[in-house]
Design a protein around this motif. Structure first.
Motif, short mmCIF file in Angstrom:
data_model
loop_
_atom_site.label_atom_id
_atom_site.label_comp_id
_atom_site.label_asym_id
_atom_site.label_seq_id
_atom_site.Cartn_x
_atom_site.Cartn_y
_atom_site.Cartn_z
N SER A 1 2.54 3.56 6.48
CA SER A 1 1.14 3.24 6.19
C SER A 1 0.40 3.04 7.50
O SER A 1 0.93 2.42 8.44
CB SER A 1 1.02 1.96 5.35
OG SER A 1 1.64 2.14 4.08
N ALA A 2 -0.77 3.58 7.60
CA ALA A 2 -1.54 3.47 8.83
C ALA A 2 -3.02 3.53 8.50
O ALA A 2 -3.43 4.11 7.48
CB ALA A 2 -1.17 4.58 9.80
N ASN A 3 -3.82 2.92 9.36
CA ASN A 3 -5.27 2.92 9.19
C ASN A 3 -5.90 3.71 10.32
O ASN A 3 -5.54 3.53 11.49
CB ASN A 3 -5.81 1.49 9.21
CG ASN A 3 -5.35 0.69 8.02
OD1 ASN A 3 -5.31 1.19 6.89
ND2 ASN A 3 -4.94 -0.54 8.26
N PRO A 4 -6.86 4.59 10.01
CA PRO A 4 -7.56 5.31 11.07
C PRO A 4 -8.28 4.33 12.01
O PRO A 4 -8.69 3.25 11.60
CB PRO A 4 -8.55 6.18 10.31
CG PRO A 4 -8.00 6.28 8.93
CD PRO A 4 -7.33 4.96 8.67
N LEU A 5 -8.42 4.73 13.27
CA LEU A 5 -9.13 3.92 14.25
C LEU A 5 -10.52 4.50 14.48
O LEU A 5 -10.73 5.70 14.41
CB LEU A 5 -8.37 3.89 15.57
CG LEU A 5 -6.94 3.32 15.53
CD1 LEU A 5 -6.29 3.41 16.90
CD2 LEU A 5 -6.97 1.88 15.06
N ALA B 1 0.84 -1.19 0.00
CA ALA B 1 0.00 0.00 0.00
C ALA B 1 0.88 1.25 0.00
O ALA B 1 1.93 1.27 0.63
CB ALA B 1 -0.91 0.00 1.23
N ASN C 1 0.49 6.53 3.48
CA ASN C 1 -0.60 7.48 3.68
C ASN C 1 -0.48 8.19 5.02
O ASN C 1 -1.43 8.78 5.52
CB ASN C 1 -1.95 6.78 3.58
CG ASN C 1 -2.13 5.71 4.64
OD1 ASN C 1 -1.19 5.35 5.34
ND2 ASN C 1 -3.34 5.21 4.76
N MET D 1 -1.95 11.29 10.23
CA MET D 1 -2.78 11.02 9.06
C MET D 1 -3.61 12.26 8.77
O MET D 1 -3.56 13.24 9.51
CB MET D 1 -3.67 9.81 9.31
CG MET D 1 -2.91 8.49 9.39
SD MET D 1 -3.94 7.12 10.00
CE MET D 1 -3.87 7.45 11.76
#
Length: 237
Positions: free
Chosen positions: A230-234, A3, A6, A28
């Motif tokens: 790369s990270a995903n919002p919580l 990915a 971001n 982010m």
């Protein structure tokens, strides 16, 4: 295929009351995640609600902080201080001195605590580049006396820096609200000098340091690494 990055990962080095701490801050577009050096999630800030969730390592519960509940928290702290002072009033002067010293030791302070709030930042000309980002140097003052120095960068100079700038502004505003309600309590449990030094209108502090009357650094904040990740919002309540 991996990915695309971001998020931005910053390493933040703190010195507070002689203790050194490392935190990792993931930025982010809409959130900021704060991790301990052991990888434990300590906090989540969400821009849409302007709310900071601080997680407890022991219980796993989260404290929800924003300007809407700041007054309630300030009133709670103020009541605790009044109750504490009332309990001390029943002691002899000698017992009061011992109790105050024990409380200072409990909060990792030696003796009585006097936290200098930074009330003015003056351009010092000590501009520099930190992590490849240009920042403007300032001297920090409290009641007319110089108490430290800092270098601030515009929020847009840091990748995903807008979210971090919003979080720092909230932290500063919360500190001011709590400081007005219960200054003695807040100076014990919060890094007062650092929080009053954030100065959101100046941007993001890439470094800052607070000194005592002898010129000895007692608190410090410095960004020491920046990388894409790369990270995903919580999802938070």
């Amino acid at each position: 295929m991996a990915a695309p990055p971001n998020a931005t990962r910053l390493t933040l080095e703190l010195q507070i009351a002689g203790e050194h701490r490392t935190h990792y801050v993931v930025l982010m577009e809409q959130q900021v995640h704060v991790y301990s050096d052991g990888g434990y999630l300590e906090g989540v800030y969400t821009t849409s609600s302007d709310t900071l969730h601080i997680h407890s390592a022991s219980s796993g519960a989260a404290m929800r902080l924003n300007l809407n509940n700041a007054a309630k928290l300030a009133a709670q702290l103020s009541a605790e201080v009044v109750a504490l002072e009332d309990s001390l009033a029943t002691l002899t002067p000698e017992q009061q001195a011992v109790s105050r010293l024990r409380m200072a030791q409990l909060f990792n302070r030696e003796g009585e605590v006097t936290a200098a709030s930074v009330d003015m930042a003056v351009e010092s000309g000590a501009d520099e580049f930190i992590l490849g980002i240009a920042c403007k140097g300032y001297s920090l003052h409290s009641s007319g006396a110089m108490v430290g120095e800092a270098c601030f960068a515009p929020a847009d100079a840091v990748p995903h820096g807008a979210a971090l700038a919003d979080m720092l502004a909230l932290m500063h505003d919360l500190y001011i609200a709590l400081q007005e309600a219960a200054p003695a309590y807040v100076s014990w449990v919060l890094p007062a000098q650092l929080l009053s030094s954030l100065k959101p209108e100046l941007g993001i502090p890439l470094r800052l340091g607070i000194v005592d009357d002898n010129g000895t650094r007692i608190s410090a904040w410095r960004m020491t690494n920046l990388e894409e990740t790369s990270a995903n919002p919580l999802v938070v309540d």
